[in-house]
Design an enzyme around this catalytic site. Structure first.
Site, mmCIF file in Angstrom:
data_model
loop_
_atom_site.group_PDB
_atom_site.id
_atom_site.type_symbol
_atom_site.label_atom_id
_atom_site.label_comp_id
_atom_site.label_asym_id
_atom_site.label_seq_id
_atom_site.Cartn_x
_atom_site.Cartn_y
_atom_site.Cartn_z
ATOM 1 N N LYS A 117 0.822 -1.230 0.000
ATOM 2 C CA LYS A 117 0.000 0.000 0.000
ATOM 3 C C LYS A 117 0.843 1.261 0.000
ATOM 4 C CE LYS A 117 0.480 -1.889 4.108
ATOM 5 N NZ LYS A 117 0.457 -3.304 4.486
ATOM 6 N N GLY B 36 -5.937 -6.562 3.852
ATOM 7 C CA GLY B 36 -5.354 -7.911 3.845
ATOM 8 C C GLY B 36 -6.181 -8.887 3.026
ATOM 9 N N ILE C 165 -9.509 -9.120 2.959
ATOM 10 C CA ILE C 165 -10.872 -8.663 2.642
ATOM 11 C C ILE C 165 -10.910 -8.209 1.181
ATOM 12 C CG2 ILE C 165 -12.701 -7.019 3.217
ATOM 13 C CD1 ILE C 165 -11.342 -6.744 6.000
ATOM 14 N N GLY D 25 3.313 -11.300 13.370
ATOM 15 C CA GLY D 25 3.559 -10.977 11.959
ATOM 16 C C GLY D 25 2.593 -9.959 11.387
ATOM 17 N N GLU E 174 4.200 -3.762 10.526
ATOM 18 C CA GLU E 174 5.135 -3.411 9.454
ATOM 19 C C GLU E 174 6.563 -3.495 9.996
ATOM 20 O OE1 GLU E 174 4.039 -2.554 6.235
ATOM 21 O OE2 GLU E 174 2.208 -3.290 7.145
ATOM 22 N N LYS F 155 -3.855 3.471 3.191
ATOM 23 C CA LYS F 155 -5.039 2.700 2.809
ATOM 24 C C LYS F 155 -6.241 3.597 2.513
ATOM 25 C CE LYS F 155 -3.437 -1.434 5.253
ATOM 26 N NZ LYS F 155 -3.407 -2.138 6.542
ATOM 27 N N GLY G 252 -1.631 -10.714 7.935
ATOM 28 C CA GLY G 252 -1.250 -12.117 8.137
ATOM 29 C C GLY G 252 -0.977 -12.809 6.812
#
Ligand code: HSE
Length: 374
Positions: A88, A117, A119, A170, A173, A188, A285
């Site tokens: 992004k 992620g 979605i 995880g 960033e 985003k 993730g």
């Protein structure tokens, strides 16, 4: 489809594993700085091996960061390769170069995993805007911040401990300041606004406040008032123009936003016909993000280009008045606008969003959170 995969970290490894299960695509080369071997893909440290391979039609960029990701993606596009990226920062920062280039070269350029992620947010926004005007987009877009805020509210974990856990899982960033200062959410909402409204938001006109200054005394004050704090983005059409900003926001316990747990995201558009549509799921993730990269690869196979035509640059106006909780600094502006005292903090009378963010820039040690309009 033959893929050149850039990066073999959290997302890149997931993409490789999911692509291996399919007949219609093959990861032919992986650019990676570590010494690994893969049974069915050539591993190289040199991006030129991908660039100069005419059999590779699509580059999947999962390296993160701006450089050399930008130079690699641009060179790949100039060489006629389609792009799928989860980065992004890259797309939001170089939107006005990469999107026109994709359109000029008639290439597919997809970045669905860059927002939310796993979605299918940008891809649904793309479909949605075909048949209506999008009035508003935004929501909880950063898994790390939601994880931290959720843990502080629900289990009383300290900010530092919660951040450490999110890093271990995880979600964070490489530089966690990107998450906790709201920069990731800013990327985003810039990207989401550009797609929703068919414009290029002027980045400097979209202000950001993060959560790094929040303390247990703030959480206690919110809970005493039946509120929950979330880091939220918002971009909407107003009579004065488009407003867009990122800030901690207080929601009543029991509201949809307040209930979002762990690293989950909740992203919403409001359309002229559809009205409110919210999307909930894993915002970070390995496999959720890799899943959306794979979806984009399938869209490339079916010839989908970018989500919208490139649109002109517009400035965010941010004139709407909101009430803010503020702790950690004061001056005459804040004293004049104080309506209530909540523990160590105060709550202001309605103040224009742009004015409050200007004040925060001058007092970065303060924590602020807007009261939601619900
Ligand atoms: N650091 C990001 C997050 C990863 O926590 O949401 C997904 O964009």
């Amino acid at each position: 489809m033959k893929i050149g995969l850039l990066g073999f970290g959290v997302v890149g490894k997931g993409v490789y594993e999911l692509a291996r299960m399919r007949q219609d695509m093959q990861v032919a080369k992986v650019v990676c700085l570590e010494d690994i071997t893969l049974p069915d893909a050539q591993v190289t440290r040199d991006f030129q091996d991908v660039l100069n391979d005419p059999s590779i039609d699509t580059v999947v960029e999962a390296m993160g960061g701006l450089h050399p990701a930008f130079e690699f993606v641009k060179a790949a596009m100039e060489a006629g390769k389609n792009i799928v990226t989860s980065n992004k920062a890259l797309v939001a920062t170089f939107y006005d170069i990469l999107v026109p280039l994709a359109q000029e070269k008639k290439l597919s350029f997809r970045c669905t995993a860059a927002v939310g992620g796993g979605i299918g947010w940008l891809s649904e926004l793309e479909r949605s805007r075909r048949s209506q005007t999008i009035q508003e987009v935004g929501g909880i877009m950063n898994g790390t911040c939601n994880y931290i805020l959720d843990a502080m509210h629900r289990t009383g974990l300290s900010y530092d401990e919660a951040l450490k856990q999110a890093q271990g899982l995880g979600y964070a960033e490489a530089k966690p300041a990107t998450d906790v200062e709201g920069i990731d959410t800013w990327h985003k909402i810039l990207l989401s606004s550009n797609v929703a409204f068919g414009v290029t938001m002027d980045k400097d006109s979209v202000p950001v406040s993060g959560i790094s200054q929040i303390g247990p005394q703030d959480v206690a004050a919110f809970q005493a008032h039946g509120l929950v704090c979330k880091l939220v983005s918002c971009a909407r059409r107003t009579e004065a123009g488009i407003s867009a900003y990122v800030q901690p926001t207080l929601y009543p316990q029991g509201s949809l936003e307040a209930a979002v747990p762990s690293n989950y995201n909740l992203i919403t558009f409001i359309g002229s016909a559809s009205e409110r549509m919210s999307f909930y799921g894993q915002g970070a993730g390995r496999y959720p993000t890799a899943y959306n990269v794979l979806q984009d690869c399938i869209d490339v196979l079916s010839g989908k280009p970018f989500y919208v035509p490139y649109g002109p640059v517009v400035q965010a106006v941010n004139q709407e008045p909101l009430r803010f909780y503020v702790r950690g600094a004061t001056d005459s502006f804040l004293e004049e606008n104080t309506q209530e005292h909540w523990g160590e903090g105060i709550v202001t009378a309605p103040v224009a969003v742009s004015r409050m963010h200007r004040w925060h820039k001058e007092h970065p040690q303060a924590f602020l959170a807007a009261l939601s309009q619900e």
